[in-house]
Write an enzyme that holds these catalytic residues in place. Sequence first.
Site, short mmCIF file in Angstrom:
data_model
loop_
_atom_site.label_atom_id
_atom_site.label_comp_id
_atom_site.label_asym_id
_atom_site.label_seq_id
_atom_site.Cartn_x
_atom_site.Cartn_y
_atom_site.Cartn_z
N ARG A 1 -21.49 -2.96 3.58
CA ARG A 1 -20.52 -3.85 3.50
C ARG A 1 -20.35 -4.15 4.79
NH1 ARG A 1 -14.47 -3.93 2.55
NH2 ARG A 1 -14.32 -2.18 4.08
N ARG B 1 -17.53 -3.67 9.67
CA ARG B 1 -16.19 -2.92 10.34
C ARG B 1 -16.70 -1.45 11.29
NH1 ARG B 1 -12.12 -4.46 5.11
NH2 ARG B 1 -10.92 -2.66 6.76
N ARG C 1 0.84 -1.47 0.08
CA ARG C 1 0.02 0.24 0.06
C ARG C 1 1.34 1.30 -0.09
NH1 ARG C 1 -4.41 -2.08 2.77
NH2 ARG C 1 -6.54 -0.95 2.44
N ARG D 1 -9.49 7.13 5.06
CA ARG D 1 -9.14 6.23 4.26
C ARG D 1 -9.16 6.05 2.63
NH1 ARG D 1 -12.69 1.68 5.84
NH2 ARG D 1 -11.52 0.51 4.71
P1 ADP Z 1 -10.19 -2.08 2.83
O1 ADP Z 1 -10.20 -3.75 2.16
O2 ADP Z 1 -11.28 -1.31 2.81
O3 ADP Z 1 -9.05 -1.48 1.60
P2 ADP Z 1 -8.19 -3.63 4.51
O4 ADP Z 1 -9.26 -4.82 5.38
O5 ADP Z 1 -7.08 -4.39 3.78
O6 ADP Z 1 -9.20 -2.03 4.22
O7 ADP Z 1 -7.20 -2.10 5.57
C1 ADP Z 1 -7.92 -2.08 6.21
C2 ADP Z 1 -7.09 -0.94 7.66
O8 ADP Z 1 -5.86 -2.36 7.97
C3 ADP Z 1 -6.24 0.19 6.56
O9 ADP Z 1 -7.15 1.31 7.40
C4 ADP Z 1 -5.30 -0.04 7.83
O10 ADP Z 1 -4.68 0.68 8.44
C5 ADP Z 1 -4.46 -1.21 7.78
N1 ADP Z 1 -4.21 -1.77 6.85
C6 ADP Z 1 -4.56 -2.95 5.65
N2 ADP Z 1 -3.41 -3.17 4.71
C7 ADP Z 1 -2.05 -2.20 5.38
C8 ADP Z 1 -0.90 -2.03 4.69
N3 ADP Z 1 -0.01 -2.28 3.53
N4 ADP Z 1 -0.19 -1.03 4.97
C9 ADP Z 1 -0.48 -0.62 6.21
N5 ADP Z 1 -1.61 -0.37 7.27
C10 ADP Z 1 -2.62 -1.61 6.04
P1 ADP Z 2 -12.06 -3.88 -0.74
O1 ADP Z 2 -12.04 -5.04 -0.35
O2 ADP Z 2 -11.39 -3.57 -1.98
O3 ADP Z 2 -12.29 -3.22 0.68
P2 ADP Z 2 -14.42 -5.41 -0.77
O4 ADP Z 2 -14.43 -6.46 -1.71
O5 ADP Z 2 -14.80 -5.74 0.65
O6 ADP Z 2 -13.58 -4.57 -0.85
O7 ADP Z 2 -15.98 -4.50 -1.17
C1 ADP Z 2 -16.96 -4.08 -0.47
C2 ADP Z 2 -18.11 -3.73 -1.13
O8 ADP Z 2 -18.84 -4.05 -1.86
C3 ADP Z 2 -18.66 -5.13 -0.37
O9 ADP Z 2 -19.82 -4.72 0.37
C4 ADP Z 2 -18.82 -6.05 -1.07
O10 ADP Z 2 -19.84 -7.03 -1.27
C5 ADP Z 2 -19.13 -4.98 -2.52
N1 ADP Z 2 -18.38 -5.06 -3.68
C6 ADP Z 2 -17.76 -5.91 -3.83
N2 ADP Z 2 -17.79 -5.66 -5.41
C7 ADP Z 2 -19.26 -4.89 -5.68
C8 ADP Z 2 -19.53 -5.11 -7.37
N3 ADP Z 2 -18.74 -5.69 -8.49
N4 ADP Z 2 -20.27 -4.52 -8.02
C9 ADP Z 2 -21.37 -4.06 -6.32
N5 ADP Z 2 -21.16 -4.16 -4.94
C10 ADP Z 2 -19.70 -4.44 -4.65
#
Ligand code: ADP
Ligand code: ADP
Length: 219
Positions: free
Chosen positions: A129, A162, A90, A173
């Site tokens: 979500r 979450r 990231r 974010r």
């Molecule tokens: P999302 O799927 O919505 O992008 P993540 O579950 O990947 O969110 O990440 C949630 C949180 O965990 C981030 O906002 C950050 O605080 C931490 N995090 C996840 N991956 C990383 C990374 N590669 N480096 C630093 N922080 C991270």
């Molecule tokens: P990320 O890991 O990138 O943060 P997620 O896979 O957790 O994203 O998806 C975020 C939210 O959007 C979840 O509630 C998921 O069910 C929904 N979502 C994911 N892909 C799609 C799509 N192509 N169209 C509509 N909703 C989606």
Amino acid sequence: MAKFIVLLGLPGAGKGTQAHIISKTLNLAHISSGDIFRENLKNQTELGKLAQTYMDRGALVPDDVTIAMIQDRLSRPYCNNGALLDGFPRTPTQAKALDEMLSKTNQKIDCVPYINVPAEVLIERLSGRWSCPTCGFVYHEKFNPPIKPGICDKDQGELYQRADDKVETVKKRIDVYWEQTSPLIEYYQQNNLLLEIDGTQAIENVSNQLLDSIQRRNS
Ligand code: ADP
Ligand code: ADP
């Protein structure tokens, strides 16, 4: 040869959703840095307690801690066939560290699908979500609902929302993504690894486009 794929995209772009689907199809380990932090948080480990102070405010966990955690995962036998990395790297420092980790064992990243969605759709996606605490599978109350509301289809886990998906933290974010993660798009483009995927399509169509692009790249 083992295959390593990095999924890039804004928070809510669909990385976790797609990683669950395509890691199975491609027989790759799914490494989600966010899931590993949340698991540590649930178990109240030192790493979990440290990560929480950053996650709660939508900031990134420091690079050294995150890199060490991923290095440990990648060295485990379940990654022998390769891994799909979701949420890591990231930052440019993490991206360079990943290249170095892989090159030590004569391996490299195969490709970097970038799931592209406009920022406007993210708030709606993240505020709807729901995640499973045991298997990490993600649902959306409107776009991908579970069969029984509040219950995971796969293992009957009780779904939760979450804490960092509230609107204020999501906005933070997204800012952090533009500042710290978006330079990776250019980094991987320059290395000729980036595959652009239209993340606004229905989930199934995104999976098909992802798999097609990855396979076309290998042929
Ligand atoms: P999302 O799927 O919505 O992008 P993540 O579950 O990947 O969110 O990440 C949630 C949180 O965990 C981030 O906002 C950050 O605080 C931490 N995090 C996840 N991956 C990383 C990374 N590669 N480096 C630093 N922080 C991270
Ligand atoms: P990320 O890991 O990138 O943060 P997620 O896979 O957790 O994203 O998806 C975020 C939210 O959007 C979840 O509630 C998921 O069910 C929904 N979502 C994911 N892909 C799609 C799509 N192509 N169209 C509509 N909703 C989606």
